[in-house]
Design a protein around this motif. Sequence first.
Motif, PDB file in Angstrom:
ATOM      1  N   UNK A 120      90.099  30.990  48.527  1.00  0.00           N
ATOM      2  CA  UNK A 120      89.471  31.801  49.553  1.00  0.00           C
ATOM      3  C   UNK A 120      89.462  31.004  50.847  1.00  0.00           C
ATOM      4  N   UNK A 121      90.310  31.359  51.768  1.00  0.00           N
ATOM      5  CA  UNK A 121      90.408  30.628  53.022  1.00  0.00           C
ATOM      6  C   UNK A 121      89.561  31.322  54.084  1.00  0.00           C
ATOM      7  N   UNK A 122      88.625  30.592  54.673  1.00  0.00           N
ATOM      8  CA  UNK A 122      87.805  31.130  55.750  1.00  0.00           C
ATOM      9  C   UNK A 122      87.896  30.189  56.942  1.00  0.00           C
ATOM     10  N   UNK A 123      87.582  30.738  58.099  1.00  0.00           N
ATOM     11  CA  UNK A 123      87.619  29.919  59.309  1.00  0.00           C
ATOM     12  C   UNK A 123      86.465  28.920  59.298  1.00  0.00           C
ATOM     13  N   UNK A 124      86.676  27.796  59.940  1.00  0.00           N
ATOM     14  CA  UNK A 124      85.655  26.758  60.018  1.00  0.00           C
ATOM     15  C   UNK A 124      84.393  27.286  60.680  1.00  0.00           C
ATOM     16  N   UNK A 125      84.538  28.133  61.691  1.00  0.00           N
ATOM     17  CA  UNK A 125      83.370  28.681  62.385  1.00  0.00           C
ATOM     18  C   UNK A 125      82.500  29.497  61.432  1.00  0.00           C
ATOM     19  N   UNK A 126      83.109  30.192  60.475  1.00  0.00           N
ATOM     20  CA  UNK A 126      82.330  30.964  59.504  1.00  0.00           C
ATOM     21  C   UNK A 126      81.548  30.035  58.581  1.00  0.00           C
ATOM     22  N   UNK A 127      82.176  28.955  58.170  1.00  0.00           N
ATOM     23  CA  UNK A 127      81.497  27.993  57.299  1.00  0.00           C
ATOM     24  C   UNK A 127      80.329  27.351  58.043  1.00  0.00           C
ATOM     25  N   UNK A 128      80.540  26.957  59.293  1.00  0.00           N
ATOM     26  CA  UNK A 128      79.472  26.332  60.069  1.00  0.00           C
ATOM     27  C   UNK A 128      78.332  27.301  60.340  1.00  0.00           C
ATOM     28  N   UNK A 129      78.617  28.561  60.580  1.00  0.00           N
ATOM     29  CA  UNK A 129      77.580  29.574  60.787  1.00  0.00           C
ATOM     30  C   UNK A 129      76.737  29.738  59.531  1.00  0.00           C
ATOM     31  N   UNK A 130      77.391  29.818  58.380  1.00  0.00           N
ATOM     32  CA  UNK A 130      76.653  29.945  57.122  1.00  0.00           C
ATOM     33  C   UNK A 130      75.825  28.687  56.844  1.00  0.00           C
ATOM     34  N   UNK A 131      76.363  27.533  57.156  1.00  0.00           N
ATOM     35  CA  UNK A 131      75.633  26.283  56.966  1.00  0.00           C
ATOM     36  C   UNK A 131      74.384  26.266  57.842  1.00  0.00           C
ATOM     37  N   UNK A 132      74.526  26.679  59.079  1.00  0.00           N
ATOM     38  CA  UNK A 132      73.370  26.726  59.981  1.00  0.00           C
ATOM     39  C   UNK A 132      72.334  27.720  59.488  1.00  0.00           C
ATOM     40  N   UNK A 133      72.764  28.863  59.040  1.00  0.00           N
ATOM     41  CA  UNK A 133      71.833  29.900  58.592  1.00  0.00           C
ATOM     42  C   UNK A 133      71.106  29.524  57.312  1.00  0.00           C
ATOM     43  N   UNK A 134      71.744  28.772  56.444  1.00  0.00           N
ATOM     44  CA  UNK A 134      71.129  28.466  55.151  1.00  0.00           C
ATOM     45  C   UNK A 134      70.465  27.098  55.073  1.00  0.00           C
ATOM     46  N   UNK A 135      70.822  26.193  55.978  1.00  0.00           N
ATOM     47  CA  UNK A 135      70.259  24.842  55.911  1.00  0.00           C
ATOM     48  C   UNK A 135      69.492  24.486  57.181  1.00  0.00           C
ATOM     49  N   UNK A 136      70.131  24.581  58.318  1.00  0.00           N
ATOM     50  CA  UNK A 136      69.544  24.095  59.566  1.00  0.00           C
ATOM     51  C   UNK A 136      68.361  24.951  60.003  1.00  0.00           C
ATOM     52  N   UNK A 137      68.502  26.255  60.027  1.00  0.00           N
ATOM     53  CA  UNK A 137      67.419  27.135  60.491  1.00  0.00           C
ATOM     54  C   UNK A 137      66.177  26.993  59.614  1.00  0.00           C
TER      55      UNK A 137
END
Length: 99
Positions: free
Chosen positions: A74-91
């Motif tokens: 499953x290939x996704x763009x880096x921006x999608x991975x970083x957005x999900x990381x921010x939403x699930x960890x950083x926020x």
Amino acid sequence: MLSPATLTALGRSRADLFGRVAGVIAPSGLESPGERRVYLRPTRAAFDPHRMVAVSGFGGNAPQDAFYGLPTLNAVRTSEVLTMLAATVVVPWLSAHAM
């Protein structure tokens, strides 16, 4: 056709799970001895020529809309991975430490 590992895992009583067993795949047809592999012929109900794509070979020029030859599931763009990381960890971390 079943690999020896698949046949062992299924057992003789369930060996026909994928249909009639025509034979066992030889070791030369496997990447590793423990590989579980099944080759089967689709039923007439599953055979829909309108949904099939012709294959002319392997390698060469790839279709632009396919993950042709890439070792990814499953290939996704880096921006999608970083957005999900921010939403699930950083926020959540920020909201927990803001109090």
